[in-house]
Motif scaffolding. Structure first.
Motif, PDB file in Angstrom:
ATOM      1  N   LEU A 179     -11.437   8.138  -4.340  1.00 29.02           N
ATOM      2  CA  LEU A 179     -10.544   8.497  -3.241  1.00 29.02           C
ATOM      3  C   LEU A 179     -10.692   7.608  -2.014  1.00 29.02           C
ATOM      4  CD1 LEU A 179     -10.753  12.395  -3.497  1.00 29.02           C
ATOM      5  CD2 LEU A 179      -8.894  10.906  -4.250  1.00 29.02           C
ATOM      6  N   ARG A 180     -11.740   6.807  -1.951  1.00 27.95           N
ATOM      7  CA  ARG A 180     -11.905   5.913  -0.806  1.00 27.95           C
ATOM      8  C   ARG A 180     -11.017   4.674  -0.933  1.00 27.95           C
ATOM      9  NH1 ARG A 180     -15.426   1.531  -2.115  1.00 27.95           N
ATOM     10  NH2 ARG A 180     -15.946   1.654  -4.331  1.00 27.95           N
ATOM     11  N   LEU A 181     -10.419   4.452  -2.097  1.00 34.84           N
ATOM     12  CA  LEU A 181      -9.657   3.232  -2.359  1.00 34.84           C
ATOM     13  C   LEU A 181      -8.166   3.427  -2.113  1.00 34.84           C
ATOM     14  CD1 LEU A 181     -11.415   2.222  -5.716  1.00 34.84           C
ATOM     15  CD2 LEU A 181     -11.936   1.390  -3.418  1.00 34.84           C
ATOM     16  N   PRO A 182      -7.473   2.429  -1.563  1.00 37.44           N
ATOM     17  CA  PRO A 182      -6.023   2.521  -1.345  1.00 37.44           C
ATOM     18  C   PRO A 182      -5.248   2.339  -2.658  1.00 37.44           C
ATOM     19  CG  PRO A 182      -6.812   0.359  -0.700  1.00 37.44           C
ATOM     20  CD  PRO A 182      -8.034   1.161  -1.075  1.00 37.44           C
ATOM     21  N   ASN A 213     -16.718   1.281  -8.881  1.00 35.85           N
ATOM     22  CA  ASN A 213     -16.275   2.441  -9.664  1.00 35.85           C
ATOM     23  C   ASN A 213     -16.521   2.227 -11.146  1.00 35.85           C
ATOM     24  OD1 ASN A 213     -14.626   2.134  -7.101  1.00 35.85           O
ATOM     25  ND2 ASN A 213     -14.032   4.203  -7.673  1.00 35.85           N
ATOM     26  N   ILE A 225     -15.389  10.745  -5.229  1.00 34.89           N
ATOM     27  CA  ILE A 225     -15.573  10.204  -3.870  1.00 34.89           C
ATOM     28  C   ILE A 225     -15.357   8.693  -3.892  1.00 34.89           C
ATOM     29  CG2 ILE A 225     -17.298   9.721  -2.103  1.00 34.89           C
ATOM     30  CD1 ILE A 225     -18.438  12.515  -2.568  1.00 34.89           C
ATOM     31  N   LEU A 226     -15.913   8.033  -4.897  1.00 35.86           N
ATOM     32  CA  LEU A 226     -15.720   6.588  -5.036  1.00 35.86           C
ATOM     33  C   LEU A 226     -14.248   6.244  -5.282  1.00 35.86           C
ATOM     34  CD1 LEU A 226     -18.806   5.653  -7.266  1.00 35.86           C
ATOM     35  CD2 LEU A 226     -18.498   5.169  -4.832  1.00 35.86           C
ATOM     36  N   SER A 279      -0.433   4.428  -0.407  1.00 35.47           N
ATOM     37  CA  SER A 279      -1.353   5.554  -0.315  1.00 35.47           C
ATOM     38  C   SER A 279      -0.737   6.748   0.385  1.00 35.47           C
ATOM     39  CB  SER A 279      -2.635   5.127   0.427  1.00 35.47           C
ATOM     40  OG  SER A 279      -3.298   4.105  -0.290  1.00 35.47           O
ATOM     41  N   THR A 297     -12.363  -2.758  -8.030  1.00 38.90           N
ATOM     42  CA  THR A 297     -12.924  -1.471  -8.463  1.00 38.90           C
ATOM     43  C   THR A 297     -14.243  -1.642  -9.209  1.00 38.90           C
ATOM     44  OG1 THR A 297     -11.635  -1.545 -10.533  1.00 38.90           O
ATOM     45  CG2 THR A 297     -10.617  -0.438  -8.642  1.00 38.90           C
ATOM     46  N   ASP A 325       0.851  -1.186   0.000  1.00 41.67           N
ATOM     47  CA  ASP A 325       0.000   0.000   0.000  1.00 41.67           C
ATOM     48  C   ASP A 325       0.887   1.236   0.000  1.00 41.67           C
ATOM     49  OD1 ASP A 325      -1.784   2.029   0.382  1.00 41.67           O
ATOM     50  OD2 ASP A 325      -2.865   1.061   2.023  1.00 41.67           O
TER      51      ASP A 325
END
Length: 310
Positions: free
Chosen positions: A162-165, A192, A159-160, A5, A189, A3
């Protein structure tokens, strides 16, 4: 996969141009951006400063240079910077901001052109009811609907996202957009992808369908007109508008589809993506603005006054 992020710097794929092609590309990009700025700012100022142009058709048209300036400014300065200093790194926050405004531009362009086509349909096919239908209040509602719908669609999209790593830092494109940012994600995904495909399908069916319907009705009304000069002028205008719109649509849709086709050349995807961001903002003020007699006369008068007073 690891990760990443917390890593704030991403790397763009870039154009991978040979050294002898870098300078011509830089000159072309710079001149293209300056042309977009000058043409769209002239159109914008001309409509704002002339009260005689504060009519529904021109108020709707006013949104086009605003949108074109937003889209081209989100992209071209970064391309010019990359070509000038041969840098391909970009901050994640800057990348997301660029992608957000590029998607705002693309969706907004289609919505605005649809609203303009509706206005022309009412003016030509329902001339006696035009002032009643296209009242100032209705025009404001139409413009508000265009921008609010555009903002809501793109805000939910990001929004969908940016919530993902993230587990990658190499952006597989010359600029940032939602598909290239999704490729950095290391989890499923599906949500998305479904939302992205659904919004593209719904907006395309609605906008393209409405534009095609309105122009068909306009052409039918013009052919019923017995004056040959009116028919030829309408055909030339509608034909030019449709060609510009269809080219923009084809380039944009090809860029989106190319992410899902592994056999597509990355160079072709880069070209279509950049072309769609340069072609429309350059042609729109000329086709939709400066070719309109009222705007052209006012723009020339404004430029003459500026030159004379300076």
């Amino acid at each position: 996969m690891t990760d990443v992020s917390n890593i704030s710097t991403l790397t763009l794929q870039g154009f991978n141009l040979p050294p002898e092609s870098t300078l011509p590309a830089f000159v072309f990009a710079t001149l293209g951006y300056l042309t977009i700025l000058i043409c769209n700012i002239i159109l914008l100022i001309t409509i704002i400063l002339n009260k005689s142009l504060h009519q529904p058709m021109y108020l709707l048209l006013l949104n086009l240079p605003i949108n074109d300036l937003m889209g081209s400014t989100a992209l071209l300065p970064y391309i010019i910077k990359e070509l000038l200093w041969d840098t391909r790194t970009i901050e994640f926050s800057t990348c997301v901001t660029q992608a957000f405004f590029i998607h705002m531009y693309a969706t907004g362009a289609v919505f605005i052109l649809t609203a303009m086509a509706y206005d022309r349909y009412v003016a030509i096919c329902c001339p006696m009811r035009y002032n009643t239908i296209m009242s100032n209040m209705h025009t404001v509602r139409l413009i508000s609907l265009v921008w609010i719908s555009n903002i809501l669609i793109i805000v939910v999209l990001f929004i969908l996202l940016l919530r993902l790593p993230r587990c990658r830092s190499l952006v597989s494109h010359t600029y940032c957009d939602n598909p290239s940012l999704l490729q950095l994600v290391c989890v499923n995904t599906t949500v998305n992808n479904i939302y992205g495909l659904m919004t593209v399908a719904v907006t395309q069916v609605f906008t393209v369908g409405l534009i095609v319907f309105t122009y068909i009705q306009i052409l039918i009304a013009c052919f019923r007109n017995k004056r040959s000069d009116t028919r030829s002028k309408a055909l030339q205008t509608c034909g030019t508008h449709l060609i510009v719109f269809l080219l923009f649509e084809c380039l944009g849709l090809f860029t989106l589809i190319s992410y899902r086709l592994t056999d597509i050349s990355p160079h072709l995807r880069k070209f279509s993506g950049v072309a769609s961001m340069i072609f429309a903002p350059t042609m729109n003020p000329i086709i939709y603005g400066l070719k309109t007699k009222e705007i052209r006369v006012k723009a020339v008068t404004f430029i003459h006054k500026r030159i004379y007073t300076s």
